[in-house]
Design a protein around this motif. Sequence first.
Motif, PDB file in Angstrom:
ATOM      1  N   VAL A   1       0.843  -1.198   0.000  1.00  0.00           N
ATOM      2  CA  VAL A   1       0.000   0.000   0.000  1.00  0.00           C
ATOM      3  C   VAL A   1       0.877   1.246   0.000  1.00  0.00           C
ATOM      4  CG1 VAL A   1      -1.582   1.360   1.435  1.00  0.00           C
ATOM      5  CG2 VAL A   1      -1.973  -1.085   1.118  1.00  0.00           C
ATOM      6  N   THR A   2       0.534   2.202  -0.867  1.00  0.00           N
ATOM      7  CA  THR A   2       1.172   3.512  -0.837  1.00  0.00           C
ATOM      8  C   THR A   2       0.115   4.541  -0.462  1.00  0.00           C
ATOM      9  OG1 THR A   2       0.763   3.908  -3.183  1.00  0.00           O
ATOM     10  CG2 THR A   2       2.868   2.900  -2.605  1.00  0.00           C
ATOM     11  N   ARG A   3       0.557   5.572   0.215  1.00  0.00           N
ATOM     12  CA  ARG A   3      -0.368   6.608   0.686  1.00  0.00           C
ATOM     13  C   ARG A   3       0.044   7.968   0.132  1.00  0.00           C
ATOM     14  NH1 ARG A   3       0.905   2.901   4.398  1.00  0.00           N
ATOM     15  NH2 ARG A   3      -0.783   1.795   5.414  1.00  0.00           N
ATOM     16  N   ASP A   4       0.357   7.973  -1.153  1.00  0.00           N
ATOM     17  CA  ASP A   4       0.892   9.185  -1.789  1.00  0.00           C
ATOM     18  C   ASP A   4      -0.053   9.763  -2.835  1.00  0.00           C
ATOM     19  OD1 ASP A   4       1.061   7.284  -3.783  1.00  0.00           O
ATOM     20  OD2 ASP A   4       3.238   7.441  -4.034  1.00  0.00           O
ATOM     21  N   GLY A   5      -1.334   9.392  -2.765  1.00  0.00           N
ATOM     22  CA  GLY A   5      -2.305   9.899  -3.738  1.00  0.00           C
ATOM     23  C   GLY A   5      -2.449   9.035  -4.971  1.00  0.00           C
ATOM     24  N   THR A   6      -1.679   7.948  -5.062  1.00  0.00           N
ATOM     25  CA  THR A   6      -1.785   7.037  -6.203  1.00  0.00           C
ATOM     26  C   THR A   6      -3.159   6.384  -6.204  1.00  0.00           C
ATOM     27  OG1 THR A   6       0.584   6.568  -6.125  1.00  0.00           O
ATOM     28  CG2 THR A   6      -0.799   4.986  -7.304  1.00  0.00           C
ATOM     29  N   LYS A   7      -3.771   6.324  -7.371  1.00  0.00           N
ATOM     30  CA  LYS A   7      -5.076   5.683  -7.530  1.00  0.00           C
ATOM     31  C   LYS A   7      -4.897   4.372  -8.296  1.00  0.00           C
ATOM     32  CE  LYS A   7      -7.718   9.959  -7.328  1.00  0.00           C
ATOM     33  NZ  LYS A   7      -6.633  10.904  -7.127  1.00  0.00           N
ATOM     34  N   TYR A   8      -5.617   3.345  -7.841  1.00  0.00           N
ATOM     35  CA  TYR A   8      -5.533   2.024  -8.427  1.00  0.00           C
ATOM     36  C   TYR A   8      -6.898   1.643  -9.000  1.00  0.00           C
ATOM     37  CZ  TYR A   8      -1.590   2.041  -5.211  1.00  0.00           C
ATOM     38  OH  TYR A   8      -0.451   2.387  -4.522  1.00  0.00           O
ATOM     39  N   PRO A   9      -6.955   1.116 -10.227  1.00  0.00           N
ATOM     40  CA  PRO A   9      -8.242   0.741 -10.821  1.00  0.00           C
ATOM     41  C   PRO A   9      -8.825  -0.493 -10.146  1.00  0.00           C
ATOM     42  CG  PRO A   9      -6.438   0.101 -12.270  1.00  0.00           C
ATOM     43  CD  PRO A   9      -5.827   0.862 -11.128  1.00  0.00           C
TER      44      PRO A   9
ATOM     45  N   SER B   1      -4.620  -6.538   3.637  1.00  0.00           N
ATOM     46  CA  SER B   1      -3.951  -7.234   4.726  1.00  0.00           C
ATOM     47  C   SER B   1      -3.503  -6.197   5.758  1.00  0.00           C
ATOM     48  CB  SER B   1      -2.741  -7.988   4.172  1.00  0.00           C
ATOM     49  OG  SER B   1      -1.999  -8.561   5.221  1.00  0.00           O
ATOM     50  N   ALA B   2      -3.823  -6.457   7.032  1.00  0.00           N
ATOM     51  CA  ALA B   2      -3.437  -5.546   8.113  1.00  0.00           C
ATOM     52  C   ALA B   2      -3.197  -6.362   9.371  1.00  0.00           C
ATOM     53  CB  ALA B   2      -4.538  -4.515   8.357  1.00  0.00           C
TER      54      ALA B   2
ATOM     55  N   GLU C   1      -7.777 -12.918  15.581  1.00  0.00           N
ATOM     56  CA  GLU C   1      -6.408 -13.113  15.086  1.00  0.00           C
ATOM     57  C   GLU C   1      -5.763 -11.759  14.794  1.00  0.00           C
ATOM     58  OE1 GLU C   1      -8.907 -16.533  13.461  1.00  0.00           O
ATOM     59  OE2 GLU C   1      -9.092 -14.367  13.455  1.00  0.00           O
ATOM     60  N   ARG C   2      -4.452 -11.665  15.046  1.00  0.00           N
ATOM     61  CA  ARG C   2      -3.762 -10.396  14.791  1.00  0.00           C
ATOM     62  C   ARG C   2      -3.729 -10.081  13.293  1.00  0.00           C
ATOM     63  NH1 ARG C   2      -0.489  -6.596  17.134  1.00  0.00           N
ATOM     64  NH2 ARG C   2       1.066  -5.674  15.745  1.00  0.00           N
ATOM     65  N   ARG C   3      -3.334 -11.041  12.454  1.00  0.00           N
ATOM     66  CA  ARG C   3      -3.282 -10.833  11.005  1.00  0.00           C
ATOM     67  C   ARG C   3      -4.700 -10.926  10.470  1.00  0.00           C
ATOM     68  NH1 ARG C   3      -0.924  -8.183   7.436  1.00  0.00           N
ATOM     69  NH2 ARG C   3       1.011  -8.630   8.498  1.00  0.00           N
ATOM     70  N   LYS C   4      -5.138  -9.866   9.835  1.00  0.00           N
ATOM     71  CA  LYS C   4      -6.499  -9.830   9.318  1.00  0.00           C
ATOM     72  C   LYS C   4      -6.482  -9.549   7.810  1.00  0.00           C
ATOM     73  CE  LYS C   4      -8.595  -8.325  13.654  1.00  0.00           C
ATOM     74  NZ  LYS C   4      -7.493  -8.767  14.459  1.00  0.00           N
TER      75      LYS C   4
ATOM     76  N   SER D   1      -3.470   4.122   8.564  1.00  0.00           N
ATOM     77  CA  SER D   1      -2.293   3.652   9.295  1.00  0.00           C
ATOM     78  C   SER D   1      -2.284   2.134   9.467  1.00  0.00           C
ATOM     79  CB  SER D   1      -2.240   4.326  10.670  1.00  0.00           C
ATOM     80  OG  SER D   1      -3.468   4.126  11.359  1.00  0.00           O
ATOM     81  N   ALA D   2      -3.286   1.433   8.929  1.00  0.00           N
ATOM     82  CA  ALA D   2      -3.398  -0.011   9.157  1.00  0.00           C
ATOM     83  C   ALA D   2      -3.098  -0.855   7.924  1.00  0.00           C
ATOM     84  CB  ALA D   2      -4.795  -0.349   9.668  1.00  0.00           C
ATOM     85  N   SER D   3      -3.450  -0.394   6.740  1.00  0.00           N
ATOM     86  CA  SER D   3      -3.304  -1.213   5.533  1.00  0.00           C
ATOM     87  C   SER D   3      -1.834  -1.474   5.231  1.00  0.00           C
ATOM     88  CB  SER D   3      -3.943  -0.511   4.331  1.00  0.00           C
ATOM     89  OG  SER D   3      -5.305  -0.266   4.561  1.00  0.00           O
ATOM     90  N   ASP D   4      -1.490  -2.747   5.080  1.00  0.00           N
ATOM     91  CA  ASP D   4      -0.113  -3.119   4.732  1.00  0.00           C
ATOM     92  C   ASP D   4       0.004  -3.442   3.246  1.00  0.00           C
ATOM     93  OD1 ASP D   4       0.761  -2.937   7.424  1.00  0.00           O
ATOM     94  OD2 ASP D   4      -0.002  -4.951   7.815  1.00  0.00           O
ATOM     95  N   ARG D   5      -0.869  -4.364   2.782  1.00  0.00           N
ATOM     96  CA  ARG D   5      -0.832  -4.806   1.396  1.00  0.00           C
ATOM     97  C   ARG D   5      -2.258  -4.950   0.893  1.00  0.00           C
ATOM     98  NH1 ARG D   5       1.635 -10.232   1.332  1.00  0.00           N
ATOM     99  NH2 ARG D   5       0.500 -10.430   3.254  1.00  0.00           N
ATOM    100  N   TYR D   6      -2.418  -4.997  -0.433  1.00  0.00           N
ATOM    101  CA  TYR D   6      -3.754  -5.164  -1.015  1.00  0.00           C
ATOM    102  C   TYR D   6      -3.663  -6.005  -2.280  1.00  0.00           C
ATOM    103  CZ  TYR D   6      -2.827  -2.152  -4.956  1.00  0.00           C
ATOM    104  OH  TYR D   6      -2.312  -1.648  -6.116  1.00  0.00           O
TER     105      TYR D   6
END
Length: 153
Positions: free
Chosen positions: A13-21, A32-33, A85-88, A139-144
């Motif tokens: 995940v990037t938090r720089d304004g990038t948009k994903y289709p 994943s968080a 579970e911690r990994r969600k 602040s939670a999203s790690d991957r998508y």
Amino acid sequence: YEGVIICPGWETVTRDGTKYPLDLSTHSLYISADSESGSEDRIVIKMYNSEAGTYDGGVTINFFGNWSVWDRCNGLSNVTKVPTERRKIWKISRIAIYLTISCNGVEMYKKSVVADSCSFKEGYFEHLDVDIEFESSDSASDRYTTCMSVSRV
């Protein structure tokens, strides 16, 4: 092959304004968080109409003391069925007239998002072909990823 869906791998995940289709008619958004309840982390996603580029809605999942979900149509709703579970793995889908959110396979949120039921009538989740953006306050999203594949051994 016709009818075969190719699943991309997990992306950071990037938090720089990038948009994903994302085509909500054929795919869900998986996030994943590993944040825990009470961490004050949150998942914050904005959705834009891919064609016009206009804001089309958003979803926030709060990891505060009480789990809650906010969407532009229904406002803030407390949820209780969050797995421990911690990994969600969070799954956000648009199924017919409903916005659904599941965590580790447990559906915890299902609300209508048709214009007649929304306080914001103008096109909320009207478009299924959207661009998603992870907001800087996420602040939670790690991957998508946009689909989960099944591996056969």
